[in-house]
Design a protein around this motif. Structure first.
Motif, PDB file in Angstrom:
ATOM      1  N   ASP A 127      40.418  32.148  32.114  1.00 57.08           N
ATOM      2  CA  ASP A 127      40.783  33.542  32.361  1.00 57.08           C
ATOM      3  C   ASP A 127      40.403  33.939  33.786  1.00 57.08           C
ATOM      4  O   ASP A 127      41.177  34.607  34.487  1.00 57.08           O
ATOM      5  N   ARG A 171      43.024  35.010  36.860  1.00 55.94           N
ATOM      6  CA  ARG A 171      42.931  36.237  37.665  1.00 55.94           C
ATOM      7  C   ARG A 171      42.886  35.888  39.155  1.00 55.94           C
ATOM      8  O   ARG A 171      43.500  36.573  39.978  1.00 55.94           O
ATOM      9  N   GLN A 185      46.355  35.023  40.245  1.00 55.06           N
ATOM     10  CA  GLN A 185      47.194  36.214  40.400  1.00 55.06           C
ATOM     11  C   GLN A 185      46.955  36.875  41.759  1.00 55.06           C
ATOM     12  O   GLN A 185      47.882  37.345  42.423  1.00 55.06           O
TER      13      GLN A 185
END
Length: 348
Positions: free
Chosen positions: A340, A344, A347
């Motif tokens: 996770d 992020r 991104q």
């Protein structure tokens, strides 16, 4: 379609464009038949007709089953040779090296095969290459490492259809090689004991829409049958192949292969398995991603898949396969949290 020629009598969209039905006259008749004969809602009937679904195929399309859609795995070229070699590896308890691609399909395929072989008593070495330092597909260094660790059989998943030099090296080291791939294969194939790929030019199975995990699942069905017939499971419980369909469903959606025929059955059944939350890795990833409600294709394509891919893009490429095979809930939560975080960062 109404007499005005506009769908639902709406003359234009918010952008000022005419809102006309996309079905031709044949499609309109199909939609009408699906609604009237099959009792489907009109809008659903129109969607199905637009996808080319015939009225008599609606039930199978909406509720696909493996029993109806699963072909004999041996229709694929080289499946018999691959099954026989894997059967020997299981019966003799060999150490099997598994080389997978660094995306979701590769991680799921490697996890599928490793999980099954371990359940049969084999030891596996799972290697997912680093995108930057190793690049795509098998390499000589990895093959050398497998031999040094005592592997006698190398199985590549979601890659290998064009790996000439690494497989020649494997032959020199006395290693057998099996390939489970779905990418387009060249006319001249690399020197593998078996190369199972529905997109090789001489394969007539018609299963070219499968992702690599779908090909591996077919291979495990064939292997399971061969082991059962040989009496290997006498006195022991065989692995639950249906419980592994969560991995096939995830790979099928994330690899963006057509959701038709057998692929639809894989996804429908796989989502049912996911809802049972029996795989610690997927459970942890669904939770850390904040997925709402029961698993849906949207979750797989836009929440779960990208997090697994993030490991292969900017982190440890092996995280995805480790997450999918671990039975330790604490380890699963730690890996899910790292994926996770990597997602992020990707991104940004």
């Amino acid at each position: 379609m109404t007499t005005s020629g506009y769908f639902l009598d709406v003359e234009s969209s918010a952008l000022g464009r005419p809102w006309r039905p996309r079905l031709d006259s044949g499609g309109e008749l199909r939609a009408l038949a699906i609604a009237q004969v099959g009792g489907q809602d009109e809008l659903i009937a129109r969607v199905l007709a637009g996808r080319g679904v015939e009225p008599e195929a609606v039930e199978r399309y909406l509720d696909p089953t493996l029993r109806e859609l699963m072909p004999d795995p041996f229709v694929m070229r080289d499946m018999a040779a691959a099954t026989e070699r894997l059967k020997r590896a299981v019966e003799q308890g060999e150490r099997v090296a598994i080389f997978g691609d660094y995306d979701v399909d590769g991680a799921c395929s490697a996890a599928l095969l490793s999980e099954y072989l371990v359940a049969c008593g084999c030891e596996t070495i799972v290697h997912i290459p680093d995108r930057v330092t190793e690049g795509y597909g098998p390499n000589v260094e990895a093959i050398t490492g497998f031999a040094a660790k005592g592997a006698k059989l190398v199985v590549t998943v979601d890659c290998g259809a064009v790996s000439y030099e690494p497989f020649q090296h494997a032959c020199r080291l006395g290693l057998d090689v099996i390939v489970f791939d779905h990418h387009q294969a060249p006319e001249t194939l690399p020197p593998a004991l078996a190369l199972v790929d529905p997109n090789r030019q001489d394969d007539l199975s018609g299963l070219g829409n499968l992702c690599a995990a779908g090909v591996v699942f077919m291979a495990l069905v064939a292997l399971n049958r061969a082991l059962r017939e040989s009496g290997f499971f006498s006195g022991r419980e065989p692995p639950d192949l249906l419980a592994a369909l969560d991995l096939v469903a995830l790979a099928t959606v994330a690899d963006v292969v057509p959701l038709t025929g057998l692929n639809r059955a894989f996804v429908v059944r796989g989502l049912q398995v996911m809802r049972q939350r029996r795989r610690p890795g997927l459970t942890a990833l669904f939770d850390v991603a904040g997925a709402d409600g029961p698993p849906r294709p949207y979750h797989l394509g836009f929440m779960i898949g990208p997090r697994i891919n993030a490991g292969g893009r900017i982190g440890d490429a092996a995280l995805g396969a480790r997450l999918l095979t671990t039975s330790d809930e604490i380890e699963a939560r730690a890996i899910a949290a790292e994926l996770d975080r990597l997602n992020r960062a990707r991104q940004v």
